[in-house]
Motif scaffolding. Structure first.
Motif, PDB file in Angstrom:
ATOM      1  N   PHE A  32       0.856  -1.181   0.000  1.00 58.65           N
ATOM      2  CA  PHE A  32       0.000   0.000   0.000  1.00 58.65           C
ATOM      3  C   PHE A  32       0.896   1.236   0.000  1.00 58.65           C
ATOM      4  CE2 PHE A  32      -2.523   3.218   2.354  1.00 58.65           C
ATOM      5  CZ  PHE A  32      -3.530   3.379   1.423  1.00 58.65           C
ATOM      6  N   LEU A  33       1.020   1.876  -1.167  1.00 61.05           N
ATOM      7  CA  LEU A  33       1.971   2.971  -1.354  1.00 61.05           C
ATOM      8  C   LEU A  33       1.233   4.238  -1.789  1.00 61.05           C
ATOM      9  CD1 LEU A  33       4.662   0.892  -3.285  1.00 61.05           C
ATOM     10  CD2 LEU A  33       4.670   1.490  -0.841  1.00 61.05           C
ATOM     11  N   PRO A  34       0.775   5.047  -0.820  1.00 57.71           N
ATOM     12  CA  PRO A  34       0.062   6.279  -1.188  1.00 57.71           C
ATOM     13  C   PRO A  34       0.975   7.251  -1.924  1.00 57.71           C
ATOM     14  CG  PRO A  34      -0.355   5.696   1.106  1.00 57.71           C
ATOM     15  CD  PRO A  34       0.765   4.816   0.623  1.00 57.71           C
ATOM     16  N   TYR A  35       0.363   7.985  -2.866  1.00 54.62           N
ATOM     17  CA  TYR A  35       1.074   9.077  -3.528  1.00 54.62           C
ATOM     18  C   TYR A  35       1.169  10.223  -2.523  1.00 54.62           C
ATOM     19  CZ  TYR A  35      -0.497   6.770  -7.905  1.00 54.62           C
ATOM     20  OH  TYR A  35      -0.768   5.891  -8.921  1.00 54.62           O
ATOM     21  N   PRO A  36       2.378  10.704  -2.192  1.00 52.01           N
ATOM     22  CA  PRO A  36       2.481  11.826  -1.247  1.00 52.01           C
ATOM     23  C   PRO A  36       1.653  13.036  -1.675  1.00 52.01           C
ATOM     24  CG  PRO A  36       4.636  10.837  -1.597  1.00 52.01           C
ATOM     25  CD  PRO A  36       3.697  10.194  -2.586  1.00 52.01           C
ATOM     26  N   SER A  37       1.600  13.315  -2.985  1.00 57.77           N
ATOM     27  CA  SER A  37       0.837  14.472  -3.458  1.00 57.77           C
ATOM     28  C   SER A  37      -0.661  14.269  -3.227  1.00 57.77           C
ATOM     29  CB  SER A  37       1.116  14.724  -4.944  1.00 57.77           C
ATOM     30  OG  SER A  37       0.699  13.614  -5.724  1.00 57.77           O
ATOM     31  N   ALA A  38      -1.136  13.028  -3.290  1.00 62.29           N
ATOM     32  CA  ALA A  38      -2.560  12.761  -3.061  1.00 62.29           C
ATOM     33  C   ALA A  38      -2.914  12.962  -1.592  1.00 62.29           C
ATOM     34  CB  ALA A  38      -2.903  11.338  -3.507  1.00 62.29           C
ATOM     35  N   ILE A  39      -2.044  12.495  -0.702  1.00 63.11           N
ATOM     36  CA  ILE A  39      -2.289  12.676   0.736  1.00 63.11           C
ATOM     37  C   ILE A  39      -2.318  14.170   1.067  1.00 63.11           C
ATOM     38  CG2 ILE A  39      -1.374  12.245   3.047  1.00 63.11           C
ATOM     39  CD1 ILE A  39      -2.523   9.719   1.671  1.00 63.11           C
ATOM     40  N   ALA A  40      -1.360  14.911   0.522  1.00 63.81           N
ATOM     41  CA  ALA A  40      -1.326  16.364   0.758  1.00 63.81           C
ATOM     42  C   ALA A  40      -2.577  17.031   0.203  1.00 63.81           C
ATOM     43  CB  ALA A  40      -0.065  16.965   0.129  1.00 63.81           C
ATOM     44  N   ALA A  41      -3.048  16.565  -0.965  1.00 64.41           N
ATOM     45  CA  ALA A  41      -4.242  17.146  -1.581  1.00 64.41           C
ATOM     46  C   ALA A  41      -5.476  16.904  -0.718  1.00 64.41           C
ATOM     47  CB  ALA A  41      -4.440  16.565  -2.978  1.00 64.41           C
ATOM     48  N   ILE A  42      -5.591  15.718  -0.147  1.00 67.61           N
ATOM     49  CA  ILE A  42      -6.724  15.425   0.740  1.00 67.61           C
ATOM     50  C   ILE A  42      -6.680  16.354   1.948  1.00 67.61           C
ATOM     51  CG2 ILE A  42      -7.792  13.696   2.244  1.00 67.61           C
ATOM     52  CD1 ILE A  42      -6.729  11.562   0.210  1.00 67.61           C
ATOM     53  N   GLY A  43      -5.478  16.545   2.516  1.00 64.63           N
ATOM     54  CA  GLY A  43      -5.331  17.471   3.635  1.00 64.63           C
ATOM     55  C   GLY A  43      -5.768  18.881   3.264  1.00 64.63           C
ATOM     56  N   CYS A  44      -5.373  19.339   2.069  1.00 64.28           N
ATOM     57  CA  CYS A  44      -5.773  20.682   1.602  1.00 64.28           C
ATOM     58  C   CYS A  44      -7.282  20.802   1.484  1.00 64.28           C
ATOM     59  CB  CYS A  44      -5.140  20.980   0.244  1.00 64.28           C
ATOM     60  SG  CYS A  44      -3.396  21.385   0.307  1.00 64.28           S
ATOM     61  N   LEU A  45      -7.915  19.794   0.904  1.00 64.13           N
ATOM     62  CA  LEU A  45      -9.373  19.822   0.751  1.00 64.13           C
ATOM     63  C   LEU A  45     -10.056  19.946   2.109  1.00 64.13           C
ATOM     64  CD1 LEU A  45     -10.335  17.087  -1.884  1.00 64.13           C
ATOM     65  CD2 LEU A  45     -10.873  19.520  -1.986  1.00 64.13           C
ATOM     66  N   CYS A  46      -9.629  19.118   3.044  1.00 60.68           N
ATOM     67  CA  CYS A  46     -10.260  19.118   4.372  1.00 60.68           C
ATOM     68  C   CYS A  46     -10.064  20.463   5.067  1.00 60.68           C
ATOM     69  CB  CYS A  46      -9.697  17.992   5.227  1.00 60.68           C
ATOM     70  SG  CYS A  46     -10.144  16.342   4.621  1.00 60.68           S
ATOM     71  N   ARG A  47      -8.876  20.999   4.990  1.00 58.04           N
ATOM     72  CA  ARG A  47      -8.606  22.289   5.641  1.00 58.04           C
ATOM     73  C   ARG A  47      -9.411  23.414   5.002  1.00 58.04           C
ATOM     74  NH1 ARG A  47      -3.525  20.254   5.170  1.00 58.04           N
ATOM     75  NH2 ARG A  47      -2.876  21.867   3.698  1.00 58.04           N
ATOM     76  N   ALA A  48      -9.801  23.230   3.732  1.00 60.44           N
ATOM     77  CA  ALA A  48     -10.616  24.229   3.041  1.00 60.44           C
ATOM     78  C   ALA A  48     -12.114  24.008   3.286  1.00 60.44           C
ATOM     79  CB  ALA A  48     -10.313  24.197   1.543  1.00 60.44           C
ATOM     80  N   GLY A  49     -12.443  23.049   4.158  1.00 60.58           N
ATOM     81  CA  GLY A  49     -13.839  22.837   4.525  1.00 60.58           C
ATOM     82  C   GLY A  49     -14.589  21.801   3.712  1.00 60.58           C
ATOM     83  N   TRP A  50     -13.882  21.023   2.911  1.00 60.89           N
ATOM     84  CA  TRP A  50     -14.515  19.978   2.124  1.00 60.89           C
ATOM     85  C   TRP A  50     -14.585  18.684   2.931  1.00 60.89           C
ATOM     86  CZ3 TRP A  50     -16.236  20.252  -3.045  1.00 60.89           C
ATOM     87  CH2 TRP A  50     -16.088  21.517  -3.632  1.00 60.89           C
ATOM     88  N   THR A  51     -15.579  17.862   2.655  1.00 58.22           N
ATOM     89  CA  THR A  51     -15.693  16.520   3.221  1.00 58.22           C
ATOM     90  C   THR A  51     -15.137  15.557   2.187  1.00 58.22           C
ATOM     91  OG1 THR A  51     -17.681  17.163   4.430  1.00 58.22           O
ATOM     92  CG2 THR A  51     -17.296  14.800   4.130  1.00 58.22           C
ATOM     93  N   VAL A  52     -14.266  14.641   2.631  1.00 57.88           N
ATOM     94  CA  VAL A  52     -13.627  13.695   1.717  1.00 57.88           C
ATOM     95  C   VAL A  52     -13.953  12.271   2.167  1.00 57.88           C
ATOM     96  CG1 VAL A  52     -11.446  12.934   0.682  1.00 57.88           C
ATOM     97  CG2 VAL A  52     -11.760  15.349   1.299  1.00 57.88           C
TER      98      VAL A  52
END
Length: 192
Positions: A32-52
């Motif tokens: 299980f090898l997450p893309y670092p950019s994808a993890i960071a993108a999910i964090g950005c979405l959540c901090r901007a008030g999005w539900t993921v």
């Protein structure tokens, strides 16, 4: 977490969108090898008030390649990494069935998205975003009135090669290089 609304909800496929995919299946925590950019993108979405959330077919369970406990380990690691990036996954829905199991949750069927809708206590998913790397992800999103996004990572390039009509400009699905590129676009589009 803010009360979710469909127009601030992003539903992600897992393999090929969040982490590296494998034609031999992602069968263990080591694979299980997450893309670092994808993890960071999910964090950005959540901090901007999005539900993921995540909606993922995991037929490797039905095929005997790994157990639900192993899948749980992968998802615990995913949640840990997302939390370290300042985000949170509101729900992970997965289908453990094989293609011949006659379930209602294996994408492109709508069951996983309906599970997410119910888990978040929403009336519908219309106006939310479904992000995937395969035609079945897009078809599942279409059944629920989601905006559809195809990423080129994972099986995305193969999907585009088989279905060149998906790349038509100005129509759905929208096509992005990866999850991070989509999130950059979405947050810029939704800026006040």
């Amino acid at each position: 977490m803010p009360m979710p609304s469909p127009d601030r909800l992003v539903i992600l496929d897992r393999d090929g969108v969040i982490n590296q995919d494998s034609d031999a299946y992602v069968k263990s925590l080591e694979e299980f090898l997450p893309y670092p950019s994808a993890i960071a993108a999910i964090g950005c979405l959540c901090r901007a008030g999005w539900t993921v959330t995540v909606a993922t077919n995991q037929s490797g369970i039905a095929r005997g390649y790994y157990s639900e406990a192993t899948l749980g380990e992968m998802h615990a690691e995913l949640r840990r990494r997302v939390a370290a990036a300042g985000g949170e996954l509101a729900h992970i829905a997965y289908c453990p069935h094989g293609p011949d199991d006659d379930c209602d949750c294996r994408k492109p069927l709508p069951g996983l998205l309906e599970q997410i809708r119910d888990a978040l206590d929403l009336d519908s998913l219309e106006g939310s975003w479904m992000v995937g790397d395969s035609l079945r992800d897009l078809q599942a999103g279409e059944t629920q009135g989601c905006h559809r996004v195809l990423v080129r990572t994972g099986k995305g390039e193969r999907t585009l090669a088989k279905h060149p009509e998906l790349a038509a400009r100005g129509s759905e699905p929208r096509v992005f290089a990866d999850l991070a590129a989509f999130v950059d676009w979405l947050l810029a589009e939704q800026a006040p």
